[in-house]
Design a protein around this motif. Structure first.
Motif, PDB file in Angstrom:
ATOM      1  N   HIS A 193      38.014  -2.399  48.450  1.00 36.76           N
ATOM      2  CA  HIS A 193      39.309  -2.572  47.805  1.00 36.76           C
ATOM      3  C   HIS A 193      39.079  -2.553  46.294  1.00 36.76           C
ATOM      4  N   GLU A 195      41.071  -2.359  42.428  1.00 36.39           N
ATOM      5  CA  GLU A 195      42.307  -2.480  41.661  1.00 36.39           C
ATOM      6  C   GLU A 195      42.056  -1.979  40.251  1.00 36.39           C
ATOM      7  N   GLU A 365      44.045  -0.572  51.837  1.00 41.43           N
ATOM      8  CA  GLU A 365      44.296  -0.055  50.494  1.00 41.43           C
ATOM      9  C   GLU A 365      42.976  -0.030  49.728  1.00 41.43           C
ATOM     10  N   LYS A 368      44.313   0.490  44.223  1.00 39.14           N
ATOM     11  CA  LYS A 368      45.677   0.165  43.812  1.00 39.14           C
ATOM     12  C   LYS A 368      45.834   0.462  42.333  1.00 39.14           C
ATOM     13  N   THR A 370      48.760   0.393  39.356  1.00 40.69           N
ATOM     14  CA  THR A 370      50.096  -0.101  39.024  1.00 40.69           C
ATOM     15  C   THR A 370      50.641   0.602  37.779  1.00 40.69           C
ATOM     16  N   THR A 633      47.314   3.557  46.589  1.00 37.04           N
ATOM     17  CA  THR A 633      48.673   3.300  46.142  1.00 37.04           C
ATOM     18  C   THR A 633      48.770   3.567  44.643  1.00 37.04           C
ATOM     19  N   ARG A 634      49.692   4.449  44.281  1.00 31.64           N
ATOM     20  CA  ARG A 634      49.957   4.774  42.882  1.00 31.64           C
ATOM     21  C   ARG A 634      51.453   4.603  42.632  1.00 31.64           C
ATOM     22  N   LYS A 638      51.773   7.576  47.490  1.00 29.67           N
ATOM     23  CA  LYS A 638      50.832   6.865  48.355  1.00 29.67           C
ATOM     24  C   LYS A 638      50.007   7.938  49.039  1.00 29.67           C
TER      25      LYS A 638
END
Length: 816
Positions: A193, A195, A365, A368, A370, A633-634, A638
């Motif tokens: 994962h 981020e 995911e 990620k 954001t 995830t953008r 996705k």
């Protein structure tokens, strides 16, 4: 008084923030001859905080005030440890000398085995132990990617390359430059994962980087590396379980690094064209950890897309093991005269080998991104960029970022559209014509005329023309409206329809669509051939394989992800369907032993209606679930990544009787299980599809409503693994039960890479089986084998109806 207190509190808070700010330790790292040492590592002793020099040997590291022991190291050089006191921004230029390796403690007999082999045996013996030594960890990662052209032709298909790609006068320049920082979590064996914290792309201020730190974690403790990236087969690790079969080894010497004895070993392919690395690895004495690697791949190893790929890994001692600190992938290649090179470099720091992950942390995911990641300012990057920009990179950012601002202005976009929107008959005829308004983010596209004229025996010479209006919204949302008209000059039948789609939530893969009007459609709902293919077969070979009917309809549909890996769709349609007859028999070449068949595939010699004109109200519902689905995830999408488990698709189609005069009455339930790219190591990969279904109710089913299959009757077609090689397009459709299976294995050059004359073409061997069983055709089987390269494929197949061979021959496909 409260205001005074608040003011003082704010003042002290600001002062403490300034005092806590990191300083910069920067400088250059060169060898004794004054040459820069690219990508040397710099880190604070006994910590995992560090950085890396750039390609020019310049380094910069954020560091707080105090006195520190700084270690400078690079593969092939003796590390330097230096005590540095930081009271402000500090410059330290470092010179590294080549490492001192010795064989004085090693006795090598001319006829004896090289000592490297025993060291490698011990490393192989402990491979699994070291692979699973760290069960989980977290780290901070910085990734920078750069791709640039170092040579290009002046023009390509008539387009000026310098202007098109915004290169310098020598047609050189950076095509892609991106940086990102992220926090990554890993749990053995395969949970990841990540981020993203920040993202920066030269010339694209509002874009999101595609950098992924986990992509650069090439682990030499795995038996096979880089599978399904630059090679379908992957490459054998120098310390894989079966490495001795692929490699020869030579001990180059032993060095001492801070009291640790390191064995420097050359890894050499036993055979020139095996999928293996070349270069040097460092194995720690006693524990047999891999602590450094500097290896490369060349064309002979079966690498795709590039000519050479160099991988450099430097490791850092963390607790009782070693973790990657700096990884560098450098590549170059030449395609059609475009010479390119570049690199991806990652710096990993702030390791925690004993994390406490919350429940649900690993939910599929893997990355990620954001909306906030591309909002970081220059001060952030100054303090968080562990690898300084080179002069070339800095200037590229300045130039492209300033151009990006200019390109967003209405004045610039209007001037650009004035040139690009210039009408030309040649453009409209061959490629279509698009009117863009980038400022309003909308476009109007006209189909190319050359692809709008066609021929078939139902309509004769005919024309089909469409226009598409697209409005792009923020973060990947858009809507599109597309009217289309069609006219057959022989049957004098005019049809037209309007379609629309609105993608309202890209992250949930959600959209709605609707259309109404009339059209001429294939009797097989999967389609049979392209319109140009139909015309060529009819005009040149007197073959009219495709059969059509008229459809007047109104429909609406929706798609949406319900949960991670679970996609649903719903489609409602009301239609009036009419059988059509052939009205044309023109052909350029007349074959005496052939005649065009009728538009009824079951009565080829007579124009008898296959079905009466009928109305159909139908509803389709489908659920598709991928077990263990991983995804990115953008803000604008996705992206589904591969899963090691299969996907399961359940669908249901209902023909509703009596409502709005609907004449159909049936229930079709189907199930499909499929898995693409099942890795089999150096043997390549397999793909399998299993499908079964049954009409639970078939009280009133007309032929267009049957369950159809993807057949093929032509030499050349588009690829589709669900397609049969020789099956008729229509004769095996059913309104009862069915079972079909498709299996294919791609050997990815396992055989052809061993044949000198074929090796340079980088061909991939394929073999497969197709199977169908339904009430009127039991045990229909196809076997095939062949070769493919990129989008082209040639196969030879055999078809059996039970035990009887019914057809065989060559099939060619092109496209993705």
């Amino acid at each position: 008084m409260n205001k005074v207190f608040a003011t003082l509190l704010l003042l002290f808070s600001s002062l403490s923030t300034l005092l806590a700010q990191d300083m910069q330790l920067r400088g250059s790292i060169k060898d004794a001859a004054g040459e820069a040492i690219p990508f040397a590592s710099v880190f604070i002793k006994n910590t995992t905080q560090g950085s890396s020099a750039n390609v020019d040997g310049i380094y910069s590291m954020a560091i707080s005030k105090g006195t520190f022991s700084i270690i400078y190291k690079a593969i092939g050089y003796k590390p330097v440890e230096k005590t540095v006191t930081i009271s402000g921004n500090t410059t330290e230029n470092i010179t590294l000398v080549p490492e001192t390796v010795t064989l004085s403690t090693v006795t090598i007999d001319g006829n004896a085995e090289d000592p490297a082999y025993e060291i490698i045996r011990q490393a192989i013996k402990r491979r699994k132990e070291h692979l699973n030594e760290v069960g989980s960890y977290t780290a901070h990662a910085y990734v920078k990617g750069l791709q640039k052209l170092v040579g290009a032709p002046k023009k390509f298909f008539g387009r000026d390359i310098q202007k098109t790609l915004e290169l310098d006068t020598n047609r050189k320049g950076i095509l892609y430059l991106s940086e990102s920082t992220s926090n990554i979590s890993v749990e053995r064996p395969d949970k990841i994962h990540e981020e993203m914290i920040s993202s920066k792309i030269a010339g694209q201020n509002n874009a999101f980087s595609f950098n992924k730190a986990s992509d650069l974690l090439a682990n030499f403790y795995d038996n096979i590396l880089l599978q399904n990236t630059v090679s379908n087969r992957g490459f054998v690790s120098p310390i894989a379980d079966n490495a001795m079969f692929y490699y020869r080894y030579k001990l180059l010497g032993v060095s001492n690094e801070n009291g640790i004895q390191l064995n420097k070993i050359a890894v050499i392919p036993r055979r020139e064209n095996d999928p293996v690395f070349r270069g040097v690895i460092y194995i720690k004495e006693d524990s047999y950890h891999l602590v450094n690697a500097d290896v490369y791949l060349i064309k002979n190893a079966g690498i795709n897309f590039v000519d050479t790929l160099r991988i450099s890994q430097q490791f850092l001692g963390v607790e009782k093991t070693y973790m990657p600190s700096a990884l560098n992938f450098r590549f170059n290649g030449n395609v059609l005269g475009f010479k390119y090179e570049g690199y991806y470099v990652a710096v990993y720091s702030q390791y925690n080998l004993n994390p406490d992950f919350p429940k649900g942390h690993f939910n599929g995911e893997i990355l990620k991104v954001t909306k906030a990641v591309n909002k970081k300012d220059s001060l952030f990057w100054l303090n968080n960029r562990p690898i300084p920009l080179t002069t070339e990179e800095r200037l590229d950012y300045i130039r492209k970022d300033s151009l990006a601002t200019l390109k967003q202005s209405k004045r610039y976009l209007d001037s650009l559209e004035k040139v690009n929107n210039k009408f030309g008959l040649g453009k409209l005829f061959l490629n279509g014509y698009t009117i863009n308004n980038r400022y309003k983010r909308q476009s109007l596209t006209f189909d190319p005329i050359a692809q709008s004229v066609f021929y078939n025996t139902v309509e004769g010479f005919a024309v089909k023309y469409g226009v598409a209006y697209t409005k792009r919204l923020d973060y990947g949302r858009y809507f599109q409206i597309q009217p289309e008209a069609r006219y057959g000059f022989s049957n004098k039948l005019f049809t037209a329809h309007v379609s629309g789609v609105y993608r309202y939530d890209p992250v949930k893969r959600a959209s709605v669509s609707a259309s109404f009007g009339s059209d001429i459609v294939d009797l097989n709902n999967y389609g049979t051939m392209t319109l140009p293919g139909i015309a060529v077969n009819a005009l040149l070979f007197e073959r009219n394989f495709a059969k059509f009917y008229k459809k007047e309809f109104v429909n609406a549909g929706a798609n949406r992800e319900l949960a991670d890996g679970l996609q649903t769709s719903l489609f409602l349609e009301y239609a009036r369907n009419t059988h059509l007859n052939n009205t044309a028999d023109y052909k350029i070449f007349d074959y005496g032993d052939r005649n065009f068949s009728s538009n009824n595939p079951f009565a080829p010699s007579a124009e008898t209606p296959l079905f009466p004109t009928y109305k159909a109200l139908t509803v389709n519902a489908a659920l598709t679930y991928t077990i263990g689905q991983t995804y990115i995830t953008r803000p604008d999408s996705k992206i589904y990544e591969g899963s090691k488990y299969p996907s399961i698709s359940l669908y249901y189609k209902k023909g509703i009787s009596g409502v709005l005069g609907s004449d159909v009455d049936y229930d079709l339930l189907g199930l499909e299980i499929y898995k693409e790219r099942i890795n089999t190591g150096l043997w390549g990969y397999s793909s399998i599809i299993l499908g079964a279904g049954k009409f639970l109710n078939n009280a009133s089913v007309y032929f267009p409503e049957f369950k159809h299959f993807r057949g093929n009757k032509t030499l050349l077609s588009k690829p589709n693994q669900r397609k049969f090689l020789f099956l008729d397009f229509y004769l095996n459709s059913t309104d009862e039960e069915y079972f079909e299976a498709h299996f294919e294995h791609n050997f990815s050059g396992l055989i052809t890479n061993k044949i000198p004359l074929l090796r340079k073409f980088r061909l991939e061997e394929i073999a497969g089986v197709n199977y169908l069983s339904q009430p009127i055709k039991r045990n229909y089987t196809e076997f095939y084998f062949g070769l493919q390269r990129l989008i082209f494929r040639a196969t030879y197949g055999f078809a059996y109806d039970g035990n009887k061979r019914v057809q065989h021959g060559i099939r060619l496909t092109y496209g993705l």
